[in-house]
Design a protein around this motif. Sequence first.
Motif, PDB file in Angstrom:
ATOM      1  N   UNK A 439       0.876  -1.158   0.000  1.00  0.00           N
ATOM      2  CA  UNK A 439       0.000   0.000   0.000  1.00  0.00           C
ATOM      3  C   UNK A 439       0.917   1.212   0.000  1.00  0.00           C
ATOM      4  N   UNK A 440       1.235   1.715  -1.205  1.00  0.00           N
ATOM      5  CA  UNK A 440       2.208   2.782  -1.315  1.00  0.00           C
ATOM      6  C   UNK A 440       3.572   2.294  -0.879  1.00  0.00           C
ATOM      7  N   UNK A 441       4.172   2.997   0.086  1.00  0.00           N
ATOM      8  CA  UNK A 441       5.500   2.611   0.558  1.00  0.00           C
ATOM      9  C   UNK A 441       5.453   1.507   1.601  1.00  0.00           C
ATOM     10  N   UNK A 442       4.264   1.158   2.062  1.00  0.00           N
ATOM     11  CA  UNK A 442       4.132   0.178   3.132  1.00  0.00           C
ATOM     12  C   UNK A 442       4.008  -1.240   2.592  1.00  0.00           C
ATOM     13  N   UNK A 443       4.668  -2.168   3.276  1.00  0.00           N
ATOM     14  CA  UNK A 443       4.486  -3.586   3.000  1.00  0.00           C
ATOM     15  C   UNK A 443       3.263  -4.062   3.772  1.00  0.00           C
ATOM     16  N   UNK A 444       2.387  -4.825   3.105  1.00  0.00           N
ATOM     17  CA  UNK A 444       1.153  -5.300   3.715  1.00  0.00           C
ATOM     18  C   UNK A 444       1.228  -6.815   3.875  1.00  0.00           C
ATOM     19  N   UNK A 445       0.842  -7.294   5.039  1.00  0.00           N
ATOM     20  CA  UNK A 445       0.852  -8.729   5.271  1.00  0.00           C
ATOM     21  C   UNK A 445      -0.444  -9.219   5.867  1.00  0.00           C
ATOM     22  N   UNK A 623       0.642  -3.475   8.442  1.00  0.00           N
ATOM     23  CA  UNK A 623       1.363  -2.600   7.509  1.00  0.00           C
ATOM     24  C   UNK A 623       2.703  -2.273   8.135  1.00  0.00           C
ATOM     25  N   UNK A 624       3.778  -2.502   7.365  1.00  0.00           N
ATOM     26  CA  UNK A 624       5.134  -2.338   7.873  1.00  0.00           C
ATOM     27  C   UNK A 624       5.858  -1.288   7.045  1.00  0.00           C
ATOM     28  N   UNK A 625       6.489  -0.354   7.742  1.00  0.00           N
ATOM     29  CA  UNK A 625       7.345   0.627   7.079  1.00  0.00           C
ATOM     30  C   UNK A 625       8.720  -0.007   6.904  1.00  0.00           C
ATOM     31  N   UNK A 626       9.145  -0.300   5.678  1.00  0.00           N
ATOM     32  CA  UNK A 626      10.394  -1.039   5.478  1.00  0.00           C
ATOM     33  C   UNK A 626      11.634  -0.239   5.858  1.00  0.00           C
ATOM     34  N   UNK A 627      11.520   1.084   5.948  1.00  0.00           N
ATOM     35  CA  UNK A 627      12.669   1.906   6.314  1.00  0.00           C
ATOM     36  C   UNK A 627      12.796   2.053   7.828  1.00  0.00           C
ATOM     37  N   UNK A 628      11.667   2.224   8.496  1.00  0.00           N
ATOM     38  CA  UNK A 628      11.686   2.458   9.939  1.00  0.00           C
ATOM     39  C   UNK A 628      11.503   1.183  10.759  1.00  0.00           C
ATOM     40  N   UNK A 629      10.958   0.150  10.130  1.00  0.00           N
ATOM     41  CA  UNK A 629      10.716  -1.092  10.851  1.00  0.00           C
ATOM     42  C   UNK A 629       9.511  -1.043  11.770  1.00  0.00           C
ATOM     43  N   UNK A 630       8.678  -0.036  11.619  1.00  0.00           N
ATOM     44  CA  UNK A 630       7.472   0.066  12.443  1.00  0.00           C
ATOM     45  C   UNK A 630       6.357  -0.763  11.830  1.00  0.00           C
ATOM     46  N   UNK A 735       3.279 -10.481   9.796  1.00  0.00           N
ATOM     47  CA  UNK A 735       4.562  -9.797   9.625  1.00  0.00           C
ATOM     48  C   UNK A 735       5.443 -10.545   8.633  1.00  0.00           C
ATOM     49  N   UNK A 736       5.495 -11.863   8.761  1.00  0.00           N
ATOM     50  CA  UNK A 736       6.313 -12.641   7.815  1.00  0.00           C
ATOM     51  C   UNK A 736       5.789 -12.477   6.387  1.00  0.00           C
ATOM     52  N   UNK A 737       4.484 -12.520   6.229  1.00  0.00           N
ATOM     53  CA  UNK A 737       3.919 -12.376   4.892  1.00  0.00           C
ATOM     54  C   UNK A 737       4.237 -11.000   4.314  1.00  0.00           C
ATOM     55  N   UNK A 738       4.252  -9.981   5.178  1.00  0.00           N
ATOM     56  CA  UNK A 738       4.531  -8.628   4.701  1.00  0.00           C
ATOM     57  C   UNK A 738       5.996  -8.442   4.331  1.00  0.00           C
ATOM     58  N   UNK A 739       6.900  -9.025   5.107  1.00  0.00           N
ATOM     59  CA  UNK A 739       8.319  -8.672   4.996  1.00  0.00           C
ATOM     60  C   UNK A 739       9.258  -9.820   4.674  1.00  0.00           C
ATOM     61  N   UNK A 740       8.819 -11.056   4.886  1.00  0.00           N
ATOM     62  CA  UNK A 740       9.735 -12.180   4.789  1.00  0.00           C
ATOM     63  C   UNK A 740      10.586 -12.348   6.040  1.00  0.00           C
ATOM     64  N   UNK A 741      10.291 -11.550   7.084  1.00  0.00           N
ATOM     65  CA  UNK A 741      11.034 -11.612   8.345  1.00  0.00           C
ATOM     66  C   UNK A 741      10.238 -12.455   9.340  1.00  0.00           C
TER      67      UNK A 741
END
Length: 761
Positions: A439-445, A623-630, A735-741
Amino acid sequence: MIAKPSIPDLLREPGARIGRPVSRVDGRLKVTGAARYAAEHDASDLAHGYIVSSAIARGRITRIDTRAALALPGVLQVFTHENRPSLAWFDRKWKDQDAPKGSPLRPLYDAEIQHALQPVALVVAESFELARHAARLVEIEYEEATHQTDLHAVRDQGFTPGKDKGGFQPPPKPRGDADRALAEAEVAVDVSFTQATEYHNPMEMHGSTVVHHPDGTLTVYDKTQGALNTQTYVCNVFGLSQAQVRVLSPFVGGAFGSGLRPQHQLFMAVLAATQLKRSVRVELSRPQMFSFGHRPETIQRVALGARRDGTLTALIHEAVQESSRYENYVEIVVNWSGQQYRCDNVRLDYKLARLDVHTPLDQRAPGAATGVPALEIAMDELACALDMDPVELRLKNYTDVDPNTGNPFSSKELRACFRQGAERFGWAKRTPQPRSMRDGRYLVGWGMAAGVWDAMQGQATARATLGIDGRLTVSSATADIGTGTYTVMTQIAADVLGLAMEDVTFLLGDSSLPMAPIEGGSWTVSSVGSAVKAACDRVRDRLVGLARKSNEGPLAGLPAEEVTMADGHLVARSDPARRVPVTEVMRAADLLTIEEEARSVPYYLARSRHAFGTHSAVFAEVRVDPELGTMQVTRVVSAVAAGRIINPKTARSQIMGAVVWGLGMAMQEEALIDHRLGRVMNHDLAEYHVPVAADIHDIDVIFVEEQDEMVNPLGAKGVGEIGIVGVPAAIANALYHATGVRVRDLPITVDKILAGLRAER
């Protein structure tokens, strides 16, 4: 103005009050401030106590000097181990209802220090402020001993507990050969999890006001989940009879398990009141709320093996959990894994490790909120390894029989929970690859998990008294810790006797009322509700008998089963025009009141042959901010199967509150212990983070229809615990689905997310 439904309308609507979303009957008292809590009751001679807490985690007191405190005008006494009275309680192994195996901590017993913030003195003064100031003048010197508060350092010293407290079931014996099956599995995952220590932080801190009467009797206002438990404790500790002690706890500002056992402020308050012969109040400060029970830290291993088609072939779940040195606190952590899915090769193992801490204490969904998330995260990892939808994997291994016992579930609508929850959430639109939704700059999981909790019932008694004015009073010594007990019991009584809600009063939180178990484990509706129904059934039966015996009445001669009650009348089912007011029946029999008492007991035979549980499916979006990790949890759908829902409004609130707490478990709650000092460093609400309104977004609750005629006469199961159980895992999986983390150490904090994102790069 809304007109009351007619009698025929009520007759066409079975369960006229049960099942309706009724607002809390005690709501106005709470929002206007009229509801008074344990530390808000006054007495003409009220003194105030302030507890002095230990500055070390282990050792002994070598010197304690109270002279400076006692020199202050208005300071009445400073109680320590050196001047406390001799009580029989100090010399025997008496326990409270919820005590685990061992010897309970006895405040002021001797100079020994067993954990940080242990109560070591009580200053009593004419005002709270003076008592607090004087407490700072008490000088204490210690001889420190080596302490251990790090579970990871002693995990290899864990021991297997026995049947240490009521309700604890040791893990079942292994079935099959799980280790061999895991080694031979076509696909396997073998991972470790940790769950941080959590502390009870209800809005109302623990407090006790003890009113000392001239005749030596006591009225105790206590924050408790069981007035009878507090009464029994006080009587045993201080050698008093039940006639000398009355405990009142009509309102509780949250407890979540912290009020199951009497806490040390109760002992201190009663001690001071009985010694000084005057009323005393003792209330814990927020930092002192970190001086007693908590959800224990846990280290777990979950290993799963499966065929390529997703069939589970091996399941291993091991846990090491902390306890104190003086009691064996145990939880059911791993047993759920043997119950949740069909698998032929299962090994479950649970151990305790001793630390220099206060004994842990039940906290919402104890054991399940710790063990089930570990299993459900591992199941998600297995689904990813199989390239299989997480819902499909769970359905593939679904079971209608509890594999631990071989008993079928009395009811289990978990399939419907998966289906309805997925449909409401929009799960079909999920793309399975991690980092594939944005969703824009956010990763969605999007993540999901299943939940399970026991559907328990205990023995309880209720009394129902119907007056000639048509008003009903029902009572039982249960509690309402914010769950809506007042309301649902009023609904049950009104439903049985066909009365308006406003004509029914339910009394609780009083040790003089009929017996009820402590409120915990999601069994109050099942236990006390069944007793309320039984008592009201007896009142109804007496009324029906009187109406049928009346030679001139409209219901004379009718079979008992042909008479029902609605809108304050006894009514013929086949002809609603044939009816008679309840008050008229009582006058004809020259009765001012009809009073009946009834005791409910579980269906023991059914419970020996069936498994009883509540189930849920939780779907979460992050929703995860990939730069800030929030990370933000933007949506949660919780589909719950809990039998008959007495009040959808209060039940929904219970689930929503549990989801909020589950979010806190997943992302925020963590007691940070400085192991050099052996004490919690973030012991306040500024640094011990719990979710606030800004953290919470959309929470959608679905109650899946479930019929269960064996669980209890109401067909109802509790909802307090089931709402939290699957939430931490659903968020971690999202979180894993959004980021792979993949984060397996809860809570999931920014530093862990950033570390995982850097590793991904």
